[in-house]
Write an enzyme that holds these catalytic residues in place. Structure first.
Site, mmCIF file in Angstrom:
data_model
loop_
_atom_site.group_PDB
_atom_site.id
_atom_site.type_symbol
_atom_site.label_atom_id
_atom_site.label_comp_id
_atom_site.label_asym_id
_atom_site.label_seq_id
_atom_site.Cartn_x
_atom_site.Cartn_y
_atom_site.Cartn_z
ATOM 1 C CB THR A 23 -1.026 -0.018 1.164
ATOM 2 O OG1 THR A 23 -2.029 0.967 0.885
ATOM 3 C CG2 THR A 23 -0.394 0.286 2.511
ATOM 4 C CB CYS A 29 -3.977 5.944 6.361
ATOM 5 S SG CYS A 29 -5.103 7.034 5.488
ATOM 6 C CG HIS A 46 -4.383 2.413 3.243
ATOM 7 N ND1 HIS A 46 -3.484 2.751 2.273
ATOM 8 C CD2 HIS A 46 -4.669 3.570 3.887
ATOM 9 C CE1 HIS A 46 -3.233 4.055 2.318
ATOM 10 N NE2 HIS A 46 -3.951 4.582 3.288
#
Lengths: 162, 213
Positions: A23, A29, A46
């Site tokens: 990711t 995040c 994520h």
């Protein structure tokens, strides 16, 4: 080529060796990797927000929240034959991209995400073997379930393997 | 609350107009600051699922310099002025006359950061005050903050308010360019306006569109 599985913002997916899962651009995040080194299976979420109970009306995207995403990762890995008591975790992200004074609580979202993820994993008895969290830099992470190695790329430090 | 995935094309056109008004004034401000002609492209307004943000920005890991401001007042939201890092260097160098400024360098250049901050402040301020005048909505920017990092990591920070309401971001994106100086010296920046979900209705109402139309 097709061995690379990309996970977008507010998404979660599972990868099995020889696949690699990645990711990109984690800011506030948090990227959560749950894996089992023997089965060579891993899941990556994520997440953007700490808690699904703050969700407003509409269909819930479970991959967006720490609590529901971890739950779903465990379910998906369970389908691959890995029970939750055999899982380990590596986490990265939760930065504060901008520094400035504001009353707005959403400015502290990175640290809140990290706290939520760690608390949930602790409650589920899933050990966090590695964490690279906080700070003020974005991170791209890539996990190889065959070796359990996590690669973290940042603008300032380049590539780090753990 | 509006479901962003169901925003209609006529609404997008109105938000485009908002981008036009704001960025038009910002381009004029930048033009004065640099004493150059600055052009503006037709704004793009898009409703994007979060998991496609990376593709939309042309690569999750593109490194950019970003000035971030939170908009407070009647129509709160987030605003970014984003420059590729090379162009941020060039802008800061031109504003300060210090050619050693490099935002990717190891040592932070206070002058450079301060110049970029101020440029972002003026540009975003003129964008917002134009939009506020036109809509009669009170909008004030907070003092700016700067980061140099991967574009997705930066933008995601501005999506938190939207992520609490849904799974789509509405992005009003306006590109400004320096005119006719060739690609080698051209200056290219982007404004991203990310209204909080309740602000969307307020902005649309201010342009004469009412609920459920």
């Amino acid at each position: 080529m097709n061995n690379l599985i990309k996970v977008g913002m507010a998404e979660l997916k599972v990868a099995k060796s020889p696949q690699i899962i990645r990711t990109s651009g984690l800011g506030s995040c948090v990227g959560i990797i749950l894996y089992n080194e023997k089965a060579k299976v891993s899941g990556l979420a994520h997440i953007m927000l700490p808690d699904s109970s703050c969700a407003r009306a509409g269909v819930l995207n479970r991959a967006k929240y720490a609590d529901t995403a971890i739950n779903d990762l465990i379910q998906l890995l369970g389908k691959e034959g890995v029970s939750s008591c055999l899982l380990k975790a590596k986490i990265a992200g939760g930065a504060q991209m901008f520094k400035f004074s504001s009353k707005n609580e959403s400015m502290r979202i990175g640290p809140r995400n990290v706290e939520a993820v760690k608390e949930i994993l602790c409650r589920l008895n899933i050990p966090v073997l590695f964490e690279d969290v906080g700070g003020n830099m974005g991170r791209t992470i890539e996990f190889n379930p065959a070796t359990s190695i996590l690669e973290i790329r940042t603008v300032s430090k380049g590539l780090v393997q753990v | 609350m509006r479901d962003l995935s169901k925003v209609r094309s006529q609404h997008l056109d109105i938000l485009k107009e908002a981008g036009n008004i704001g960025a038009g004034h910002a381009a004029a401000a930048l033009s004065q600051m640099l004493n150059k002609t600055i052009e503006m492209k037709v704004p793009g307004v898009k409703v994007i699922p979060f998991n496609e943000i990376g593709e939309y920005t042309g690569g999750d890991e593109t490194i950019v310099a970003a000035v971030f401001l939170r908009i407070e007042g009647e129509a709160p939201g987030n605003m970014f002025f984003i420059l590729p890092v090379k162009e941020a260097n060039r802008l800061a160098q031109r504003l300060t006359g210090d050619l050693s400024i490099d935002f990717m360098g190891d040592s932070l250049n206070e002058m450079g950061i301060s110049a970029l901050n101020e440029a972002g402040n003026i540009l975003a301020g003129s964008y917002l005050s134009a939009l506020a005048d036109f809509t009669h909505l009170n909008m004030q920017p907070t003092p700016p903050a700067i980061a140099v990092d991967m574009i997705t990591a930066i933008l995601s920070f501005g999506l938190i308010e939207m992520s609490e309401a849904g799974d789509h971001a509405i992005v009003i994106n306006t590109e400004i360019n320096e005119k006719g100086t060739g690609p080698a010296v051209s200056f290219k920046g982007h404004f991203f306006l990310l209204p909080d979900p309740p602000s969307l209705d307020k902005i649309l109402n201010a342009f004469g569109v009412h609920q459920n139309e």
